[in-house]
Design a protein around this motif. Structure first.
Motif, PDB file in Angstrom:
ATOM      1  N   ILE A  70      -3.035   5.351   4.011  1.00 21.37           N
ATOM      2  CA  ILE A  70      -1.631   5.230   3.594  1.00 21.37           C
ATOM      3  C   ILE A  70      -1.523   4.221   2.441  1.00 21.37           C
ATOM      4  O   ILE A  70      -0.858   4.471   1.443  1.00 21.37           O
ATOM      5  CB  ILE A  70      -0.753   4.824   4.798  1.00 21.37           C
ATOM      6  CG1 ILE A  70      -0.709   5.966   5.818  1.00 21.37           C
ATOM      7  CG2 ILE A  70       0.662   4.452   4.339  1.00 21.37           C
ATOM      8  CD1 ILE A  70      -0.117   5.589   7.169  1.00 21.37           C
ATOM      9  N   ALA A  71      -2.214   3.082   2.579  1.00 21.39           N
ATOM     10  CA  ALA A  71      -2.132   2.043   1.536  1.00 21.39           C
ATOM     11  C   ALA A  71      -2.746   2.522   0.222  1.00 21.39           C
ATOM     12  O   ALA A  71      -2.403   2.027  -0.843  1.00 21.39           O
ATOM     13  CB  ALA A  71      -2.806   0.766   2.020  1.00 21.39           C
ATOM     14  N   LEU A  72      -3.678   3.455   0.297  1.00 27.32           N
ATOM     15  CA  LEU A  72      -4.313   3.993  -0.910  1.00 27.32           C
ATOM     16  C   LEU A  72      -3.600   5.247  -1.410  1.00 27.32           C
ATOM     17  O   LEU A  72      -3.998   5.847  -2.409  1.00 27.32           O
ATOM     18  CB  LEU A  72      -5.784   4.332  -0.631  1.00 27.32           C
ATOM     19  CG  LEU A  72      -6.727   3.140  -0.495  1.00 27.32           C
ATOM     20  CD1 LEU A  72      -8.066   3.562   0.127  1.00 27.32           C
ATOM     21  CD2 LEU A  72      -6.964   2.481  -1.853  1.00 27.32           C
ATOM     22  N   ASP A  73      -2.549   5.655  -0.690  1.00 31.85           N
ATOM     23  CA  ASP A  73      -1.814   6.869  -1.038  1.00 31.85           C
ATOM     24  C   ASP A  73      -2.767   8.068  -1.170  1.00 31.85           C
ATOM     25  O   ASP A  73      -2.703   8.842  -2.128  1.00 31.85           O
ATOM     26  CB  ASP A  73      -1.020   6.673  -2.338  1.00 31.85           C
ATOM     27  CG  ASP A  73       0.238   7.530  -2.355  1.00 31.85           C
ATOM     28  OD1 ASP A  73       0.482   8.232  -1.351  1.00 31.85           O
ATOM     29  OD2 ASP A  73       0.943   7.522  -3.376  1.00 31.85           O
ATOM     30  N   ALA A  74      -3.630   8.215  -0.188  1.00 36.48           N
ATOM     31  CA  ALA A  74      -4.621   9.296  -0.198  1.00 36.48           C
ATOM     32  C   ALA A  74      -3.949  10.644   0.002  1.00 36.48           C
ATOM     33  O   ALA A  74      -2.847  10.734   0.549  1.00 36.48           O
ATOM     34  CB  ALA A  74      -5.641   9.068   0.916  1.00 36.48           C
ATOM     35  N   THR A  75      -4.626  11.672  -0.444  1.00 36.69           N
ATOM     36  CA  THR A  75      -4.187  13.042  -0.195  1.00 36.69           C
ATOM     37  C   THR A  75      -5.144  13.672   0.803  1.00 36.69           C
ATOM     38  O   THR A  75      -6.353  13.641   0.616  1.00 36.69           O
ATOM     39  CB  THR A  75      -4.203  13.859  -1.505  1.00 36.69           C
ATOM     40  OG1 THR A  75      -3.331  13.221  -2.436  1.00 36.69           O
ATOM     41  CG2 THR A  75      -3.739  15.287  -1.257  1.00 36.69           C
ATOM     42  N   MET A  76      -4.598  14.229   1.877  1.00 33.30           N
ATOM     43  CA  MET A  76      -5.419  14.861   2.901  1.00 33.30           C
ATOM     44  C   MET A  76      -5.474  16.361   2.606  1.00 33.30           C
ATOM     45  O   MET A  76      -4.429  17.004   2.480  1.00 33.30           O
ATOM     46  CB  MET A  76      -4.825  14.627   4.297  1.00 33.30           C
ATOM     47  CG  MET A  76      -4.191  13.243   4.514  1.00 33.30           C
ATOM     48  SD  MET A  76      -5.337  11.858   4.344  1.00 33.30           S
ATOM     49  CE  MET A  76      -6.087  11.837   5.974  1.00 33.30           C
ATOM     50  N   VAL A  77      -6.688  16.868   2.490  1.00 31.13           N
ATOM     51  CA  VAL A  77      -6.855  18.283   2.167  1.00 31.13           C
ATOM     52  C   VAL A  77      -7.140  19.044   3.464  1.00 31.13           C
ATOM     53  O   VAL A  77      -8.089  18.730   4.186  1.00 31.13           O
ATOM     54  CB  VAL A  77      -8.009  18.493   1.161  1.00 31.13           C
ATOM     55  CG1 VAL A  77      -8.081  19.957   0.743  1.00 31.13           C
ATOM     56  CG2 VAL A  77      -7.830  17.580  -0.049  1.00 31.13           C
ATOM     57  N   ILE A  78      -6.290  20.028   3.759  1.00 31.76           N
ATOM     58  CA  ILE A  78      -6.336  20.743   5.036  1.00 31.76           C
ATOM     59  C   ILE A  78      -6.625  22.216   4.780  1.00 31.76           C
ATOM     60  O   ILE A  78      -6.011  22.828   3.899  1.00 31.76           O
ATOM     61  CB  ILE A  78      -4.974  20.601   5.764  1.00 31.76           C
ATOM     62  CG1 ILE A  78      -4.713  19.115   6.086  1.00 31.76           C
ATOM     63  CG2 ILE A  78      -4.929  21.453   7.019  1.00 31.76           C
ATOM     64  CD1 ILE A  78      -3.296  18.840   6.552  1.00 31.76           C
ATOM     65  N   ALA A  79      -7.569  22.751   5.546  1.00 36.83           N
ATOM     66  CA  ALA A  79      -7.860  24.181   5.437  1.00 36.83           C
ATOM     67  C   ALA A  79      -7.335  24.902   6.675  1.00 36.83           C
ATOM     68  O   ALA A  79      -7.470  24.402   7.792  1.00 36.83           O
ATOM     69  CB  ALA A  79      -9.358  24.417   5.296  1.00 36.83           C
ATOM     70  N   GLY A  80      -6.743  26.056   6.440  1.00 35.82           N
ATOM     71  CA  GLY A  80      -6.261  26.888   7.536  1.00 35.82           C
ATOM     72  C   GLY A  80      -6.493  28.343   7.189  1.00 35.82           C
ATOM     73  O   GLY A  80      -7.023  28.650   6.109  1.00 35.82           O
ATOM     74  N   SER A  81      -6.053  29.215   8.072  1.00 35.16           N
ATOM     75  CA  SER A  81      -6.309  30.642   7.823  1.00 35.16           C
ATOM     76  C   SER A  81      -5.601  31.117   6.555  1.00 35.16           C
ATOM     77  O   SER A  81      -6.033  32.054   5.905  1.00 35.16           O
ATOM     78  CB  SER A  81      -5.867  31.468   9.031  1.00 35.16           C
ATOM     79  OG  SER A  81      -4.542  31.123   9.368  1.00 35.16           O
ATOM     80  N   GLY A  82      -4.519  30.428   6.179  1.00 34.09           N
ATOM     81  CA  GLY A  82      -3.792  30.820   4.979  1.00 34.09           C
ATOM     82  C   GLY A  82      -4.275  30.157   3.703  1.00 34.09           C
ATOM     83  O   GLY A  82      -3.626  30.279   2.671  1.00 34.09           O
TER      84      GLY A  82
END
Lengths: 286, 166
Positions: free
Chosen positions: A129-141
């Motif tokens: 959160i403090a680094l303002d990270a982006t979480m990359v999520i994979a799903g069926s779509g």
């Protein structure tokens, strides 16, 4: 202390892993296993199928490209901790990892596993959160991206939907200096209170700041008002006093036998002061 | 759930076991191979008694499933000890009285093996960090640290390396 029976698959691609997760209602992915295996042992988790992500090469690795650092979710905490590029690009992440577990748990534990598990007292969510990270999520779509601040929802609760996998974390180059401090019963334990502090000072002015508290509530707490004061008044001793007076102490809900809510509230201002001062003391002008 | 075969290198030799997916690596080496040097204390990753080496790095044997070891190289305390006598670390621990009941000792030895493999001449802080995940309820840790320091000292003399600045 023995897990209930489950089936086990170890796919080698994200696509296969997603397919397997979609095939069973109560299938669960397993990353480094440093939190999930104890939950299996206590039978707090009883999946019918474990989908092991450890055999998927594309989920591991650290890569800097176009100013963005991409860390595969399955990259071991020990690897990230020892990485020179991470140290240069996002020192706060290294500072946080120094407080995560012990060498043997960091040798297996992964950066994404800890985030997806989202223990309210874990260090990595606050750092993200403090680094303002982006979480990359994979799903069926396909893939989607979620800001860390929106990813962490509550205790053991994230924006990950059933059947989705956290595949990577993306970090812009860290703005400013930082420190990560915590109070815990023993080194390597979860924090009673943790503080991630990041301060960017340019020409005597504070152009960016992040102050994130962990271990005190269902999820990490960003101190918006304190950050605003830092940015408005600069990181001067007088401003720091004002920052400490503006901390969200009423956000503390964690209250346990080992550390009462009142105790945590007493710890927060001093820990924040030390974290901001430690960050500023680490300032090396490039 | 039915058992399945898992093949890996154990203490330098190939091993194939039929295990249930839910069996931990520590349980598998104890129950299937009779290698009871790997101790089980808490069985949920807190005590470090079950420490084994995975490709040379200390890990928790109770937090890895045996099926996950497929194709990997595992070393238990039996593999870290010479056929006769004691390893350098074991010998130092004996000389410094670094154990009483001995329950934590296999884990301590392997945690230190892992440290010395990466850092031949660690300082006291490195040693304390390396064993920070291993609980000992007898010694108070001081003799264990002293034993490890004596190994570091010996390595330093052998390597002619300078003392760490830390």
């Amino acid at each position: 202390m023995k897990p209930a029976p489950f089936d086990y698959e170890a796919p080698t691609t994200v696509a296969d892993a997603l397919k397997l997760l979609g095939s069973h209602e109560d299938a669960r992915p397993i990353a480094g296993g440093q939190s999930l295996v104890p939950m299996l042992a206590f039978r707090l988790a009883r999946p019918s199928l474990l989908v092991d992500l450890n055999r998927i090469p594309s989920l591991s690795g650290i890569e800097e490209k176009g100013g963005v650092l991409r860390i595969g979710a399955m990259t071991r905490q020990a690897k990230v901790l020892a990485s020179d590029v991470v140290k240069r690009h996002a020192p706060l992440l290294v500072q946080a990892l120094e407080n995560v577990g012990h060498p043997p748990t960091r040798a297996r534990g992964t950066i994404g596993g800890s985030c997806a598990h989202a223990d309210p007292a874990a260090e990595l969510p606050s750092a993200m959160i403090a680094l303002d990270a982006t979480m990359v999520i994979a799903g069926s779509g396909g893939e989607r991206r979620v800001r860390a601040d929106d990813f962490f929802i509550g205790a053991f609760e994230t924006a990950l939907q059933p059947g989705e996998i956290l595949v990577a974390l993306e970090l812009s180059k860290q703005q400013g200096v930082s420190a990560f401090l915590e109070v815990s019963a023993r080194k390597g334990d979860f924090g009673i209170v943790t503080v991630a502090a990041r301060v960017a000072v340019k020409d005597g002015r504070c152009i960016d700041a992040a102050l994130v508290l962990g271990g005190i509530a269902e999820r990490s707490v960003r101190c918006a008002e304190a950050e605003r004061i830092l940015k408005e008044q600069g990181a001067t001793p007088k401003a720091i006093d004002a920052v400490l007076a503006a901390l969200p102490l009423d956000a503390v809900t964690m209250d346990s036998r080992s550390a009462s809510a009142a105790h945590r509230r007493r710890l927060i201002p001093e820990l924040c002061r030390r974290a901001i001062e430690a960050a500023l003391a680490s300032q090396v002008t490039p | 759930m039915t058992a399945r075969n898992v093949s890996f290198t154990l203490n330098g030799k190939p091993a194939t076991l039929a295990v249930e997916p839910r069996q931990t690596l520590a349980d598998a080496v104890r129950q299937h191979l009779g290698l009871t040097g790997t101790h089980l204390g808490c069985e949920h990753g807190v005590c470090g008694a079950c420490t084994v080496l995975l490709d040379g790095d200390a890990i928790r044997g109770c937090l890895m499933l045996a099926v996950q070891a497929e194709g990997l190289s595992i070393t238990t305390i039996e593999g870290a000890s010479p056929p006769e006598g004691l390893s350098v670390i074991q010998d130092a621990m004996q000389r410094h009285h670094a154990l009483q009941c001995g329950f934590c000792s296999p884990g301590m030895v392997l945690a230190l093996e892992s440290l010395f493999a990466h850092t031949p001449c660690p300082g006291e802080d490195d040693i304390r960090e390396a064993i920070s995940g291993n609980l000992c309820r007898c010694t108070g840790y001081q003799p264990i640290v002293a034993a490890a320091l004596s190994v570091a000292e010996k390595n330093r003399a052998n390597l002619g390396a300078a003392a760490p600045s830390a």
